[in-house]
Write a protein that holds these residues in place. Structure first.
Motif, PDB file in Angstrom:
ATOM      1  N   SER A   2       0.840  -1.194   0.000  1.00 59.21           N
ATOM      2  CA  SER A   2       0.000   0.000   0.000  1.00 59.21           C
ATOM      3  C   SER A   2       0.880   1.251   0.000  1.00 59.21           C
ATOM      4  CB  SER A   2      -0.918  -0.011   1.227  1.00 59.21           C
ATOM      5  OG  SER A   2      -0.140   0.014   2.402  1.00 59.21           O
ATOM      6  N   THR A   3       0.250   2.372  -0.162  1.00 65.97           N
ATOM      7  CA  THR A   3       0.969   3.644  -0.140  1.00 65.97           C
ATOM      8  C   THR A   3       1.521   3.894   1.258  1.00 65.97           C
ATOM      9  OG1 THR A   3      -0.508   4.503  -1.835  1.00 65.97           O
ATOM     10  CG2 THR A   3       0.730   6.119  -0.562  1.00 65.97           C
ATOM     11  N   MET A   4       2.772   4.309   1.328  1.00 67.00           N
ATOM     12  CA  MET A   4       3.418   4.569   2.608  1.00 67.00           C
ATOM     13  C   MET A   4       3.157   6.020   3.027  1.00 67.00           C
ATOM     14  SD  MET A   4       7.062   2.614   2.111  1.00 67.00           S
ATOM     15  CE  MET A   4       7.276   2.855   0.355  1.00 67.00           C
ATOM     16  N   THR A   5       3.214   6.256   4.320  1.00 64.83           N
ATOM     17  CA  THR A   5       3.142   7.617   4.842  1.00 64.83           C
ATOM     18  C   THR A   5       4.371   8.361   4.336  1.00 64.83           C
ATOM     19  OG1 THR A   5       1.970   6.885   6.810  1.00 64.83           O
ATOM     20  CG2 THR A   5       3.119   9.000   6.960  1.00 64.83           C
ATOM     21  N   ALA A   6       4.168   9.608   3.906  1.00 62.30           N
ATOM     22  CA  ALA A   6       5.275  10.412   3.391  1.00 62.30           C
ATOM     23  C   ALA A   6       5.350  11.740   4.135  1.00 62.30           C
ATOM     24  CB  ALA A   6       5.097  10.663   1.900  1.00 62.30           C
ATOM     25  N   LYS A   7       6.556  12.247   4.227  1.00 57.78           N
ATOM     26  CA  LYS A   7       6.783  13.564   4.823  1.00 57.78           C
ATOM     27  C   LYS A   7       7.792  14.285   3.941  1.00 57.78           C
ATOM     28  CE  LYS A   7       8.486  15.840   9.009  1.00 57.78           C
ATOM     29  NZ  LYS A   7       7.353  16.660   9.359  1.00 57.78           N
ATOM     30  N   ILE A   8       7.464  15.522   3.568  1.00 54.40           N
ATOM     31  CA  ILE A   8       8.399  16.337   2.811  1.00 54.40           C
ATOM     32  C   ILE A   8       9.226  17.140   3.819  1.00 54.40           C
ATOM     33  CG2 ILE A   8       8.688  18.103   1.033  1.00 54.40           C
ATOM     34  CD1 ILE A   8       7.249  15.521   0.063  1.00 54.40           C
ATOM     35  N   VAL A   9      10.517  16.894   3.835  1.00 57.00           N
ATOM     36  CA  VAL A   9      11.429  17.640   4.699  1.00 57.00           C
ATOM     37  C   VAL A   9      12.098  18.669   3.794  1.00 57.00           C
ATOM     38  CG1 VAL A   9      13.398  17.497   6.260  1.00 57.00           C
ATOM     39  CG2 VAL A   9      11.802  15.559   6.090  1.00 57.00           C
ATOM     40  N   HIS A  10      11.988  19.946   4.153  1.00 59.24           N
ATOM     41  CA  HIS A  10      12.544  20.974   3.265  1.00 59.24           C
ATOM     42  C   HIS A  10      13.197  22.091   4.047  1.00 59.24           C
ATOM     43  CE1 HIS A  10       9.568  24.220   3.816  1.00 59.24           C
ATOM     44  NE2 HIS A  10       8.820  23.222   4.213  1.00 59.24           N
ATOM     45  N   ILE A  11      14.004  22.843   3.309  1.00 60.28           N
ATOM     46  CA  ILE A  11      14.667  24.007   3.885  1.00 60.28           C
ATOM     47  C   ILE A  11      14.823  25.054   2.795  1.00 60.28           C
ATOM     48  CG2 ILE A  11      17.069  23.311   3.430  1.00 60.28           C
ATOM     49  CD1 ILE A  11      17.583  24.154   6.425  1.00 60.28           C
ATOM     50  N   SER A  12      14.712  26.309   3.175  1.00 62.64           N
ATOM     51  CA  SER A  12      14.950  27.416   2.248  1.00 62.64           C
ATOM     52  C   SER A  12      16.432  27.757   2.285  1.00 62.64           C
ATOM     53  CB  SER A  12      14.149  28.651   2.662  1.00 62.64           C
ATOM     54  OG  SER A  12      12.767  28.368   2.638  1.00 62.64           O
ATOM     55  N   ILE A  13      17.002  28.008   1.117  1.00 59.35           N
ATOM     56  CA  ILE A  13      18.407  28.391   1.019  1.00 59.35           C
ATOM     57  C   ILE A  13      18.493  29.683   0.223  1.00 59.35           C
ATOM     58  CG2 ILE A  13      20.693  27.738   0.142  1.00 59.35           C
ATOM     59  CD1 ILE A  13      19.995  24.827   0.678  1.00 59.35           C
ATOM     60  N   ASP A  14      19.218  30.641   0.761  1.00 66.40           N
ATOM     61  CA  ASP A  14      19.356  31.946   0.139  1.00 66.40           C
ATOM     62  C   ASP A  14      20.512  31.927  -0.864  1.00 66.40           C
ATOM     63  OD1 ASP A  14      18.922  34.606  -0.434  1.00 66.40           O
ATOM     64  OD2 ASP A  14      20.042  35.334   1.303  1.00 66.40           O
ATOM     65  N   LEU A 104       8.736   3.362   6.071  1.00 63.87           N
ATOM     66  CA  LEU A 104       8.722   1.956   5.677  1.00 63.87           C
ATOM     67  C   LEU A 104       7.750   1.170   6.542  1.00 63.87           C
ATOM     68  CD1 LEU A 104      12.569   1.521   5.174  1.00 63.87           C
ATOM     69  CD2 LEU A 104      10.827   1.991   3.443  1.00 63.87           C
ATOM     70  N   PRO A 105       7.207   0.067   6.038  1.00 65.03           N
ATOM     71  CA  PRO A 105       6.180  -0.674   6.770  1.00 65.03           C
ATOM     72  C   PRO A 105       6.576  -1.114   8.181  1.00 65.03           C
ATOM     73  CG  PRO A 105       6.308  -1.453   4.509  1.00 65.03           C
ATOM     74  CD  PRO A 105       7.447  -0.489   4.705  1.00 65.03           C
ATOM     75  N   ASP A 106       7.842  -1.434   8.407  1.00 66.91           N
ATOM     76  CA  ASP A 106       8.260  -1.915   9.732  1.00 66.91           C
ATOM     77  C   ASP A 106       8.811  -0.799  10.626  1.00 66.91           C
ATOM     78  OD1 ASP A 106      10.531  -1.520   8.201  1.00 66.91           O
ATOM     79  OD2 ASP A 106      11.572  -3.294   8.931  1.00 66.91           O
ATOM     80  N   MET A 107       8.677   0.444  10.199  1.00 68.70           N
ATOM     81  CA  MET A 107       9.230   1.583  10.918  1.00 68.70           C
ATOM     82  C   MET A 107       8.225   2.126  11.933  1.00 68.70           C
ATOM     83  SD  MET A 107      10.743   5.022   9.104  1.00 68.70           S
ATOM     84  CE  MET A 107      12.260   4.311   8.508  1.00 68.70           C
ATOM     85  N   THR A 108       8.705   2.407  13.137  1.00 72.68           N
ATOM     86  CA  THR A 108       7.839   3.003  14.156  1.00 72.68           C
ATOM     87  C   THR A 108       7.722   4.504  13.903  1.00 72.68           C
ATOM     88  OG1 THR A 108       9.613   3.532  15.698  1.00 72.68           O
ATOM     89  CG2 THR A 108       8.637   1.302  15.867  1.00 72.68           C
ATOM     90  N   ASP A 109       6.731   5.113  14.545  1.00 74.12           N
ATOM     91  CA  ASP A 109       6.581   6.568  14.431  1.00 74.12           C
ATOM     92  C   ASP A 109       7.819   7.278  14.973  1.00 74.12           C
ATOM     93  OD1 ASP A 109       4.085   6.263  13.287  1.00 74.12           O
ATOM     94  OD2 ASP A 109       2.986   6.653  15.156  1.00 74.12           O
ATOM     95  N   THR A 110       8.395   6.742  16.035  1.00 79.11           N
ATOM     96  CA  THR A 110       9.599   7.333  16.626  1.00 79.11           C
ATOM     97  C   THR A 110      10.773   7.259  15.654  1.00 79.11           C
ATOM     98  OG1 THR A 110       8.832   6.759  18.842  1.00 79.11           O
ATOM     99  CG2 THR A 110      11.194   7.203  18.592  1.00 79.11           C
ATOM    100  N   GLN A 111      10.946   6.133  14.982  1.00 77.68           N
ATOM    101  CA  GLN A 111      12.019   5.981  14.000  1.00 77.68           C
ATOM    102  C   GLN A 111      11.809   6.924  12.815  1.00 77.68           C
ATOM    103  OE1 GLN A 111      11.401   1.744  13.521  1.00 77.68           O
ATOM    104  NE2 GLN A 111      13.424   1.293  14.398  1.00 77.68           N
ATOM    105  N   PHE A 112      10.553   7.052  12.387  1.00 79.56           N
ATOM    106  CA  PHE A 112      10.229   7.935  11.267  1.00 79.56           C
ATOM    107  C   PHE A 112      10.553   9.389  11.633  1.00 79.56           C
ATOM    108  CE2 PHE A 112       6.844   9.992   8.505  1.00 79.56           C
ATOM    109  CZ  PHE A 112       7.517   9.780   7.307  1.00 79.56           C
ATOM    110  N   ALA A 113      10.196   9.801  12.838  1.00 78.56           N
ATOM    111  CA  ALA A 113      10.493  11.162  13.302  1.00 78.56           C
ATOM    112  C   ALA A 113      12.012  11.378  13.390  1.00 78.56           C
ATOM    113  CB  ALA A 113       9.832  11.417  14.649  1.00 78.56           C
ATOM    114  N   ALA A 114      12.730  10.360  13.846  1.00 82.96           N
ATOM    115  CA  ALA A 114      14.188  10.466  13.935  1.00 82.96           C
ATOM    116  C   ALA A 114      14.802  10.596  12.542  1.00 82.96           C
ATOM    117  CB  ALA A 114      14.765   9.259  14.676  1.00 82.96           C
ATOM    118  N   ASP A 115      14.288   9.845  11.572  1.00 79.70           N
ATOM    119  CA  ASP A 115      14.768   9.951  10.200  1.00 79.70           C
ATOM    120  C   ASP A 115      14.521  11.354   9.651  1.00 79.70           C
ATOM    121  OD1 ASP A 115      15.821   7.436   9.938  1.00 79.70           O
ATOM    122  OD2 ASP A 115      14.336   6.712   8.494  1.00 79.70           O
ATOM    123  N   ALA A 116      13.343  11.902   9.913  1.00 85.49           N
ATOM    124  CA  ALA A 116      13.012  13.250   9.438  1.00 85.49           C
ATOM    125  C   ALA A 116      13.961  14.274  10.057  1.00 85.49           C
ATOM    126  CB  ALA A 116      11.561  13.591   9.763  1.00 85.49           C
ATOM    127  N   ALA A 117      14.259  14.129  11.337  1.00 84.95           N
ATOM    128  CA  ALA A 117      15.186  15.042  12.010  1.00 84.95           C
ATOM    129  C   ALA A 117      16.588  14.923  11.414  1.00 84.95           C
ATOM    130  CB  ALA A 117      15.213  14.748  13.510  1.00 84.95           C
TER     131      ALA A 117
END
Length: 132
Positions: A2-14, A104-117
């Motif tokens: 199935s479709t996985m949860t996605a998060k766009i991590v972004h930053i503005s650069i001058d 990823l399917p076996d990833m916890t919310d905590t792991q996902f947040a850590a990856d985003a950070a």
């Protein structure tokens, strides 16, 4: 799958998007800002190889293009492939750098947040390098 949860991590650069793309899109520069590749990348044919905590990984990049796309596939020794969507998009005189992170399917919310950070930390390093 199935479709996985996605998060766009972004930053503005001058800095102009083409300059950021020119720097960030070169595999040999990635170890300077992408900590997961800090050991360095060595070219092996059309792919690049890095050694890290997951063993030897093979990285295949999309061809250079006029759209700011730096997509790359990372293949670890087990054969698992992570498809990474990375974009540099114009924003006025600067740009946005965006990484699509998939849970990823076996990833916890905590792991996902850590990856985003972790991704945000890497993008912040890129920002620091580009805004010097």
């Amino acid at each position: 799958m199935s479709t996985m949860t996605a998060k766009i991590v972004h930053i503005s650069i001058d800095r102009h998007w083409k300059e950021v793309y020119g720097f960030a899109g070169r595999p040999e520069n990635m170890p300077l800002w992408a900590s997961g590749l800090a050991s360095g990348l060595e070219q092996d044919g059309e792919d690049w190889v890095a050694k890290g905590i997951l063993g030897t990984v093979r990285v295949s990049f999309s061809p250079r293009n006029e759209f700011g796309v730096i997509d790359h596939t990372v293949t670890i020794e087990s054969g698992f492939k992570a498809h990474n969507a990375l974009r540099v998009v114009p924003n006025g005189d600067g740009c946005e750098v965006m990484f699509t992170l998939l849970k990823l399917p076996d990833m916890t919310d905590t792991q996902f947040a850590a990856d985003a950070a972790h991704v945000l930390k890497d993008l912040s390093t890129l920002k620091s390098l580009m805004e010097r």
